[in-house]
Design an enzyme around this catalytic site. Structure first.
Site, PDB file in Angstrom:
ATOM      1  N   GLU A  83     -31.941  -8.600  22.634  1.00  0.00           N
ATOM      2  CA  GLU A  83     -31.192  -9.804  22.244  1.00  0.00           C
ATOM      3  C   GLU A  83     -31.936 -10.420  21.069  1.00  0.00           C
ATOM      4  OE1 GLU A  83     -30.017 -12.693  25.184  1.00  0.00           O
ATOM      5  OE2 GLU A  83     -29.695 -11.141  26.700  1.00  0.00           O
TER       6      GLU A  83
ATOM      7  N   GLU B 259     -33.577 -10.861  31.714  1.00  0.00           N
ATOM      8  CA  GLU B 259     -34.383 -12.093  31.663  1.00  0.00           C
ATOM      9  C   GLU B 259     -34.811 -12.564  33.053  1.00  0.00           C
ATOM     10  OE1 GLU B 259     -32.457 -15.033  29.153  1.00  0.00           O
ATOM     11  OE2 GLU B 259     -32.898 -13.847  27.368  1.00  0.00           O
TER      12      GLU B 259
HETATM   13  O1  AHR Z   1     -26.921 -14.095  24.694  1.00  0.00           O
HETATM   14  C1  AHR Z   1     -26.729 -15.288  25.408  1.00  0.00           C
HETATM   15  C2  AHR Z   1     -27.681 -15.406  26.586  1.00  0.00           C
HETATM   16  O2  AHR Z   1     -28.984 -15.538  26.098  1.00  0.00           O
HETATM   17  C3  AHR Z   1     -27.768 -14.215  27.500  1.00  0.00           C
HETATM   18  O3  AHR Z   1     -26.803 -14.253  28.516  1.00  0.00           O
HETATM   19  C4  AHR Z   1     -29.123 -14.352  28.093  1.00  0.00           C
HETATM   20  O4  AHR Z   1     -29.693 -13.113  28.440  1.00  0.00           O
HETATM   21  C5  AHR Z   1     -29.926 -15.077  27.039  1.00  0.00           C
HETATM   22  O5  AHR Z   1     -30.617 -16.136  27.556  1.00  0.00           O
END
Ligand code: AHR
Length: 507
Positions: free
Chosen positions: A292, A173
């Site tokens: 994610e 990210e």
């Molecule tokens: O999964 C939780 C968080 O969400 C992770 O650390 C990050 O990559 C995202 O913002």
């Protein structure tokens, strides 16, 4: 009763399903590692301190790849802190989650855990505060057979054979201001490209995931993907997408429609990747890594600043969302959406795996249990392997607060190697059962057709019902009598269904 139709043809192929779409994620965050997968004093702990009750639950999920060690954590992490004798490893401040990281579980330990869980490691390198040089060095340390300082250090640290990590993320990210060492698209693109070159020169067998946007709502979305791929296209294999949904206003129809957004997000990013490929006249294809995805809002959602307003500590109770039945329905719908984009999405990681926005929960010194969202992932991962077929669905549509023409029924279909077909279907209608008429004529022949061998349904009268340590089987799928008359199958209101169809005459 309401009606829907689904036409399926074995020639309507979306693409081969990459098993890695059933991946997951363990970050050094909250109790994912400490008191999650690792708890040496736990009654079920094995000789390495890993909880075997948790490993058993992970194995049942059939997770082929686990992203590690972050997440936001990785952007301030020095991989060298996590190797060598444990007593000499430093305790560090993790600024992402305001947590003290003891480095008790590190690179070797996590690779050993993944092996025990029948999985493999997708390793994220630090491109926040880290450099291309340090990203390359972890590849040499992990994968080079020996005869160099770093590979010999690994051997000295107990791993004679390479750790064999085949998949790496180029940071996490990096477009997000909450990220340590966040970058502009140009800054990241240059850094990721140089890291990619050095990492692949170190081990040409690895695959690399470049960071896309951390969400389609980011102000830089679109431009970011364009800039990053314009620079890195031929040196990376995947571009990442992250997406979480929530139901903070208790508008369940709108919440269950969120996958309209996910589908749009995936197709938009795939379109950008395709456009850059064309512009560059490249033969190389960059696929997508949805590394994610999940429901995340019960534990305060995505406002990451709130985690800074608490005391420092280790194994803190962070992001411990308790998932209910409607969350499981959305997870089912997200899996359906991923399957329907199997031509472009080759990796997907439910975020995360244990305790932190997770399908598996543990109590320190106590039990481990499966949350509601565990079950759609387990069934899709176990049964959804083969070729993704494109179902043509006709059904009633409705508008919700944010979405237009939301189909009442959504479904994905998988043709397995043995000729069986599995349909995953959600009835979004909260009040009415639906009769789904399956037109499977392309699977018929003079001597037979397809019969419904199994029908599993996940439904609960209470959309907010949850599983707990004391009542872990409150919301689970159940096998019902497989009834298909004239191609018609009943999908109960608000339900996740798995229909297993088998040829009446096996070849
Ligand atoms: O999964 C939780 C968080 O969400 C992770 O650390 C990050 O990559 C995202 O913002």
């Amino acid at each position: 009763m309401k009606q829907a139709t689904l036409i399926l043809d074995r020639d309507y192929r979306i693409g081969d399903i990459d098993p890695r779409i059933y991946g997951s994620f363990i970050e050094h965050l909250g109790r994912a590692v400490y008191t999650g997968i690792y708890e040496p004093d736990h009654p079920t702990a094995d000789g390495d301190g890993f909880r075997s009750d948790v490993i058993d639950l992970v194995k049942r999920l059939n997770v082929p790849v686990v992203r590690y060690p972050g997440g936001n954590f990785v952007s301030g992490f020095d991989w060298r802190d996590s190797i060598g004798p444990r007593e000499a490893r430093p305790r560090r401040m993790d600024l992402a989650w305001k947590t003290t990281e003891p480095n008790t579980v590190g690179l070797h330990e996590f690779c050993a855990w993944a092996k025990k869980a029948d999985s493999s490691v997708m390793y994220a390198v630090n491109l926040g505060t880290g450099t291309p040089a340090s990203a390359r060095e972890v590849v040499e340390y992990a994968n080079h057979p020996g005869g160099t300082a770093l590979s010999d250090q690994r051997r000295k640290n107990g791993a004679e054979d390479p750790l064999g990590i085949k998949l790496f993320c180029l940071g996490n990210e990096m477009d997000g201001p909450w990220q340590m060492g966040a970058k502009t698209a140009n800054e990241y693109a240059r850094c990721a490209n140089e890291a990619a070159k050095l990492m692949k020169w170190t081990d040409p067998t690895i695959e690399l995931v470049a960071c896309g946007s951390s969400g389609s709502g980011m102000p830089t979305f679109g431009d970011w993907e364009h800039t990053v791929l314009n620079e890195c296209h031929d040196n990376v294999d995947y571009l990442s997408l992250h997406r979480y949904y929530g139901n903070p206003h208790n508008d369940t129809p709108d919440f269950l429609a969120s996958t309209m957004d996910l589908d749009d997000f995936i197709k938009t990013v795939a379109g950008i990747a395709r456009g850059i490929k064309g512009k560059k006249h490249s033969r190389h294809t960059v696929s997508l890594s949805l590394d994610e995805w999940n429901v995340w809002y019960h534990s305060h959602g995505q406002d990451q600043t709130i985690y800074k307003n608490k005391p420092w500590g280790t194994a803190l109770h962070l992001l411990e969302d308790i998932y209910n039945f409607e969350d499981a329905l959305l997870v089912g719908l997200m899996l359906i959406t991923i399957l329907k984009n199997a031509d472009t999405v080759k990796i997907a990681c439910m975020a995360q795996l244990v305790n932190v926005i997770a399908p598996i929960m543990t109590r320190e010194g106590g039990g481990a249990w499966a949350q509601t969202i565990y079950y759609p992932l387990m069934q899709a991962s176990t049964l959804g392997r083969g070729v993704s077929l494109a179902p043509i669905i006709s059904c009633e549509k409705a508008d919700t607060a944010h979405y237009t023409d939301v189909p009442m029924v959504d479904a994905a279909a998988v043709q397995k190697e043995n000729g069986d077909v599995v349909i995953f279907a959600v009835n979004r209608n909260l009040t009415d059962d639906v009769v789904l008429k399956c037109d499977l004529r392309a699977f018929g022949s003079a001597s037979g057709g397809m019969m419904l061998a199994h029908h599993s349904v996940m439904h609960h009268d209470d959309m907010k019902a949850v599983n707990t340590e004391d009542n872990p089987m409150n919301v689970v799928p159940a096998d019902i009598a497989p009834v298909m008359e004239d191609g018609c199958v009943k999908l109960p209101r608000a339900s996740w269904n798995v229909l297993c169809l088998t040829p009446t005459v096996k070849k």
